[in-house]
Design an enzyme around this catalytic site. Structure first.
Site, short mmCIF file in Angstrom:
data_model
loop_
_atom_site.label_atom_id
_atom_site.label_comp_id
_atom_site.label_asym_id
_atom_site.label_seq_id
_atom_site.Cartn_x
_atom_site.Cartn_y
_atom_site.Cartn_z
N GLU A 112 0.84 -1.21 0.00
CA GLU A 112 0.00 0.00 0.00
C GLU A 112 0.88 1.25 0.00
O GLU A 112 0.58 2.24 -0.69
CB GLU A 112 -0.97 -0.03 1.19
CG GLU A 112 -2.07 -1.08 0.97
CD GLU A 112 -2.88 -1.40 2.21
OE1 GLU A 112 -4.08 -1.63 2.08
OE2 GLU A 112 -2.32 -1.44 3.32
N GLU A 132 -4.60 -9.80 3.56
CA GLU A 132 -5.49 -9.57 4.70
C GLU A 132 -6.66 -10.55 4.81
O GLU A 132 -6.94 -11.05 5.89
CB GLU A 132 -6.02 -8.12 4.69
CG GLU A 132 -4.98 -7.08 5.09
CD GLU A 132 -4.09 -6.60 3.95
OE1 GLU A 132 -4.05 -7.27 2.90
OE2 GLU A 132 -3.43 -5.57 4.12
#
Ligand code: COA
Length: 238
Positions: A112, A132
């Site tokens: 990210e 995730e």
């Protein structure tokens, strides 16, 4: 220090995520240090391009520090800090280009952060993913929003819903990284790209970056109006 900051020649500065023992996992202290460094960079006319990298052999970053999940600082505190000190947004609106030089693992927040940079160069050993959902949550540092803006939505969906990492060549084919280079060439190639950008007029680089990011938030016609406004300003910038 969880982050090392070094100014090099020709307006280039290095930001090194420096927790190699835990694969440069991003904890609150690292976020705070990055926040301070980015402000210093913004205010330092000598710095014209930043390069992010990870310390150690194993990883750019294995993502958010999972040992801080559900502990002190609390989840609420962590989310509040993220909102108030939005690192990614600061990077995208910083009027200086940022390069991510990615080797080894780049997982979760470890990809990210590079997605908030302007260019991503990967070493051939890079393993990139948003794991995730396979760990009990969903990407929450912008991954579900930034990934489909970098690569086609179906491929982004595959990465997000499976959580499986991909190798550097796959990331290149999909356009998530712009170049793949041998591991030992990574920093030299990142620096060469930085030099290419710093050899251009900094005001124009800043205006062009701003036009891309501001436009991406708007409808095409509004975005073109922003471009026209910034292009006019560019006429007087050099
Ligand atoms: N947060 C905190 N510590 C982390 C971490 C993270 N995200 N990722 C790795 N570490 C730590 C490990 O706990 C280990 O510490 P230890 O030596 O004190 O046990 C050390 O880094 C090395 O990791 P290890 O798991 O032994 O390396 P590996 O080569 O066997 O596996 C990974 C590498 C990346 C596959 C594995 O570390 C992993 O899955 N990490 C978590 C990734 C993750 O969940 N990221 C968060 C997404 S939001």
């Amino acid at each position: 220090m969880t982050v090392l900051y070094e100014k090099a020649a020709d307006g280039i500065a290095w930001v090194t995520l420096n927790r190699p023992d835990v694969l440069n996992a991003i904890n609150m202290q690292m976020r705070d240090e990055l926040w301070d460094i980015l402000h210093a960079v913004r205010d330092d006319p000598d710095v014209r391009c930043l390069i992010f990298r990870g310390a150690g052999d194993e990883a750019f970053s294995a993502g958010a520090d999972v040992t801080e999940f559900g502990t002190a600082p609390s989840y609420v505190e962590a989310r509040r800090a993220r909102r108030e000190r939005d690192l990614w947004w600061f990077m995208m609106t910083l009027e200086k280009p940022i390069i991510a030089a990615i080797h080894g693992y780049a997982l979760g927040a470890g990809i990210e952060l590079p997605m908030a940079c302007d260019f991503r160069i990967a070493a051939d050993d890079a393993r990139i993913g948003l794991p995730e959902v396979s760990l009990g949550y969903i990407p929450s540092a912008g991954g579900t929003q930034m990934l489909p803006r970098h690569i086609p939505i179906g491929i982004a969906m595959q990465m997000i819903l499976t959580g499986d990492p991909v190798d550097a060549q796959t990331a290149l084919r999909w356009g998530l990284v712009q170049r793949v280079v041998p591991r030992e060439r990574l920093h030299a190639e990142a620096e060469a790209l930085a030099r290419q950008v710093t050899s251009r007029p900094p005001q124009l680089v800043a205006l062009a970056k701003r036009s891309v990011h501001e436009g991406a938030e708007l409808s095409l016609s509004d975005a073109i109006a922003v471009e026209s406004k910034l292009a006019e300003r560019a006429l007087f910038a050099t």
